[in-house]
Design an enzyme around this catalytic site. Structure first.
Site, mmCIF file in Angstrom:
data_model
loop_
_atom_site.group_PDB
_atom_site.id
_atom_site.type_symbol
_atom_site.label_atom_id
_atom_site.label_comp_id
_atom_site.label_asym_id
_atom_site.label_seq_id
_atom_site.Cartn_x
_atom_site.Cartn_y
_atom_site.Cartn_z
ATOM 1 N N ASN A 1 5.438 -8.404 46.276
ATOM 2 C CA ASN A 1 5.499 -9.875 46.180
ATOM 3 C C ASN A 1 6.758 -10.414 45.511
ATOM 4 O OD1 ASN A 1 4.198 -8.753 43.860
ATOM 5 N ND2 ASN A 1 3.735 -10.820 43.203
ATOM 6 N N GLU B 1 4.154 -5.074 28.301
ATOM 7 C CA GLU B 1 5.585 -4.780 28.377
ATOM 8 C C GLU B 1 6.331 -6.058 28.027
ATOM 9 O OE1 GLU B 1 7.092 -2.187 31.368
ATOM 10 O OE2 GLU B 1 5.133 -1.350 31.813
HETATM 11 P P1 NAD Z 1 -1.007 -2.581 46.142
HETATM 12 O O1 NAD Z 1 -1.827 -2.127 44.988
HETATM 13 O O2 NAD Z 1 -1.624 -2.584 47.491
HETATM 14 O O3 NAD Z 1 0.320 -1.704 46.281
HETATM 15 C C1 NAD Z 1 1.242 -1.588 45.229
HETATM 16 C C2 NAD Z 1 1.992 -0.283 45.357
HETATM 17 O O4 NAD Z 1 1.093 0.809 45.153
HETATM 18 C C3 NAD Z 1 2.651 -0.063 46.710
HETATM 19 O O5 NAD Z 1 3.916 0.507 46.493
HETATM 20 C C4 NAD Z 1 1.703 0.938 47.374
HETATM 21 O O6 NAD Z 1 2.333 1.747 48.341
HETATM 22 C C5 NAD Z 1 1.281 1.760 46.185
HETATM 23 N N1 NAD Z 1 0.003 2.479 46.336
HETATM 24 C C6 NAD Z 1 -1.096 2.067 47.022
HETATM 25 N N2 NAD Z 1 -2.080 2.994 46.886
HETATM 26 C C7 NAD Z 1 -1.600 3.985 46.102
HETATM 27 C C8 NAD Z 1 -2.141 5.217 45.613
HETATM 28 N N3 NAD Z 1 -3.391 5.592 45.876
HETATM 29 N N4 NAD Z 1 -1.340 6.000 44.839
HETATM 30 C C9 NAD Z 1 -0.078 5.620 44.537
HETATM 31 N N5 NAD Z 1 0.486 4.476 44.983
HETATM 32 C C10 NAD Z 1 -0.266 3.661 45.751
HETATM 33 O O7 NAD Z 1 -0.476 -4.038 45.745
HETATM 34 P P2 NAD Z 1 0.354 -5.043 46.651
HETATM 35 O O8 NAD Z 1 -0.559 -5.540 47.729
HETATM 36 O O9 NAD Z 1 1.657 -4.428 47.002
HETATM 37 O O10 NAD Z 1 0.648 -6.233 45.603
HETATM 38 C C11 NAD Z 1 -0.223 -7.304 45.375
HETATM 39 C C12 NAD Z 1 -1.051 -7.059 44.125
HETATM 40 O O11 NAD Z 1 -0.184 -6.862 43.012
HETATM 41 C C13 NAD Z 1 -1.918 -8.254 43.742
HETATM 42 O O12 NAD Z 1 -3.182 -7.797 43.356
HETATM 43 C C14 NAD Z 1 -1.192 -8.849 42.539
HETATM 44 O O13 NAD Z 1 -2.009 -9.588 41.661
HETATM 45 C C15 NAD Z 1 -0.631 -7.627 41.905
HETATM 46 N N6 NAD Z 1 0.515 -7.963 41.027
HETATM 47 C C16 NAD Z 1 0.337 -7.962 39.668
HETATM 48 C C17 NAD Z 1 1.395 -8.305 38.833
HETATM 49 C C18 NAD Z 1 1.224 -8.356 37.329
HETATM 50 O O14 NAD Z 1 2.222 -8.500 36.638
HETATM 51 N N7 NAD Z 1 0.016 -8.263 36.816
HETATM 52 C C19 NAD Z 1 2.635 -8.619 39.384
HETATM 53 C C20 NAD Z 1 2.787 -8.607 40.767
HETATM 54 C C21 NAD Z 1 1.715 -8.261 41.589
#
Ligand code: NAD
Length: 485
Positions: free
Chosen positions: A154, A466
């Site tokens: 995002n 962080e």
């Molecule tokens: P996601 O969890 O689907 O994917 C994030 C990353 O994790 C990707 O690189 C993906 O390939 C990897 N991944 C997925 N499954 C994995 C596994 N089993 N093992 C290792 N890596 C794995 O998230 P997304 O859809 O890319 O992002 C949106 C989400 O991120 C939303 O829930 C949002 O709230 C969250 N987010 C949180 C913050 C924060 O600061 N709290 C910031 C930005 C986004």
């Protein structure tokens, strides 16, 4: 069409056309790049390169030398500013001004900030005096080792550098796994690292997906000493299980279901603009974004009408065009998910104030993942849109009469990431701030970040903090030395 390679040990691994996946523009659905997906052997190569780099010239740098290198990386990002803006626009489809004003400059600022911070760190010292002798205790900070950095799509560059910069400032090495959907800026950063003179193996990038792919290979690799992850709470659960093997540390920034509370004494126009940004910036794909808005009853209708009018001013278009203010969602798959919430909202009794569907787009953009920004009112208390993270351009407005009752509604979620409160009353603002269960509360603002402050989520929105010195807790081991005097 672009090709994107893995960056390992200071070089781009030769592109393997037989091991690729395509990426598609969110703006018009056109294929824009092929990405070399790292297999288990390549991930191992990256982790071992990072492991070896821990004991090479990187370890021998003095802290000022390391800070100089990080400042050179920041300068390199600024020199290649347009390339980073183009790369991030191509991956996310988000408007140029968001990239130019916020996301790309923050990438450079992350390196500058941590380069400065680590130059002037105190360590703790205690003198112990006992009847059987005296001792002096002092603490040393040491890098944790190889840090696995797993990123979402995002705000890819901002969020990735937010982890890489403190990790490197503390003397660690990193293996970055960007989102499979947004691999460009992490790949480009390899060129900047090399030009800045960062030793080979300190910064590595591997491409691929989560389960059964690069993400899972990285988190299960025994030479990865700690994992920092930003993404969905369910993914965090899977990563935590992988990290349990070998008892590796984790830092998690996860999902949210964030509220705004708008009091009747708020500056109405500022509150409307602030809530508008918090719900619709980046097409609502911001973890800190507002999806629930509680408005004190006397101003409810005025607030609703002004917010709806503001939302109707967004200008759809290609990110490269200067007057575009609103982009598509990241993918068709994500749009299907958000549209399913749009449908459920109506089926469960919510009223659509504005939006609620897919806009009519010109033919050249019809293949993009466009969606209307949407406001609802009147959803029943158990409606899915009030409880589940949607991660789209939408919010629900509800009137409130009582501060304690609204705090209970704000807190009625397993998440605890962020909230904003809009009021001119000092004491009310502080009471709300103390009572809302989240990691960050903004008063009369939203997403106003001071990088020295702690950032992270309460409840299921994360583990750890962080930012500023809080980052150092995760990226270093503290060693106590006790000297009998
Ligand atoms: P996601 O969890 O689907 O994917 C994030 C990353 O994790 C990707 O690189 C993906 O390939 C990897 N991944 C997925 N499954 C994995 C596994 N089993 N093992 C290792 N890596 C794995 O998230 P997304 O859809 O890319 O992002 C949106 C989400 O991120 C939303 O829930 C949002 O709230 C969250 N987010 C949180 C913050 C924060 O600061 N709290 C910031 C930005 C986004």
């Amino acid at each position: 069409m672009d090709t994107l390679s893995n960056f390992i040990g200071g070089r781009y691994v030769p592109f393997d056309p037989d091991a690729t996946y395509p990426i598609v523009s969110p703006v018009d659905g056109a294929f824009t790049a092929r990405v070399h997906e790292a297999d288990e052997a390549l991930v191992d190569e990256a982790v071992m390169a990072a492991h070896r780099a821990l004991t090479g010239p990187w370890r021998d740098l003095t802290q000022p030398q390391r800070s100089d290198l990080l400042n050179a990386v920041a300068a390199g990002i600024s020199e290649r500013f347009d390339d980073f803006v183009e790369a991030e626009m191509a991956d996310t489809g988000q408007p140029r001004h968001v990239m130019e004003k916020a996301f790309v400059p923050r990438g450079a600022a992350n390196f500058e900030f941590f380069a400065d911070l680590v130059k002037n760190l105190p360590t703790e010292t205690f003198e112990l005096r006992t009847s059987h002798g005296d001792a002096l205790n002092y603490a040393l900070r040491r890098p944790k080792g190889v840090i696995g950095v797993i990123c979402p799509w995002n705000a890819p560059f901002l969020l990735m550098t937010w982890k890489v910069a403190p990790a490197l400032a503390c003397g660690n090495t990193v293996v970055v796994k960007p989102s499979e959907q947004t691999p460009r800026t992490a790949t480009l950063l390899g060129e900047v690292m090399r030009a800045a003179g960062v030793p080979d193996g300190v910064y590595n990038v591997i491409h691929g997906f989560g389960p059964g792919s690069a993400g899972a290979f990285l988190t299960s690799h025994p030479r990865v000493d700690a994992i920092t992850f930003t993404g969905e709470t369910t993914t965090g659960t899977a990563i935590m299980k992988a990290a349990a093997e070998g008892v590796r540390d984790v830092s998690f920034e996860l999902g949210g279901k964030n509220s705004a509370v708008v009091c009747a004494d708020a500056d109405l126009d500022k509150a409307v603009e602030g809530v508008f940004r918090s719900a619709f910036l980046n097409t609502g794909q911001v973890c800190l974004g507002t999806e629930k808005v509680f408005v004190e009853r006397p101003i409810f209708e005025a607030f609703r009408d002004k917010l709806a009018a503001r939302v109707q001013q967004v200008r759809y278009g290609r990110p490269t065009e200067r007057d575009t203010t609103y982009g598509p969602l990241i993918s068709q798959e994500h749009r299907d998910k958000v549209l399913s919430y749009y449908a459920q909202a109506v089926a469960q009794g919510a009223t659509v104030v504005t939006g609620g569907g897919v806009p009519d787009m010109p033919a050249d953009l019809a293949g993009g993942s466009w969606i209307q920004p949407t406001i609802w009112t009147g959803a029943p208390p158990d409606a899915a849109i009030l409880h589940e993270e949607i991660f789209g351009p939408c919010c629900h407005l509800a009137p409130f009469d009582d501060d304690d009752a609204v705090v209970r509604l704000v807190n009625a979620t397993p998440y605890g990431l962020a909230a904003s409160v809009w009021t001119q009353s000092l004491s009310r603002a502080h009471r709300f701030a103390a009572a809302i269960d989240v990691g960050v509360v903004w008063i009369n603002s939203w997403f106003l970040r001071d990088l020295r402050t702690a950032f992270g989520g309460a409840k299921q929105s994360g583990i750890g903090r962080e930012g500023g010195v809080h980052s150092l807790e995760f990226y270093t081991e503290t060693k106590n030395v006790c000297v009998q005097l």
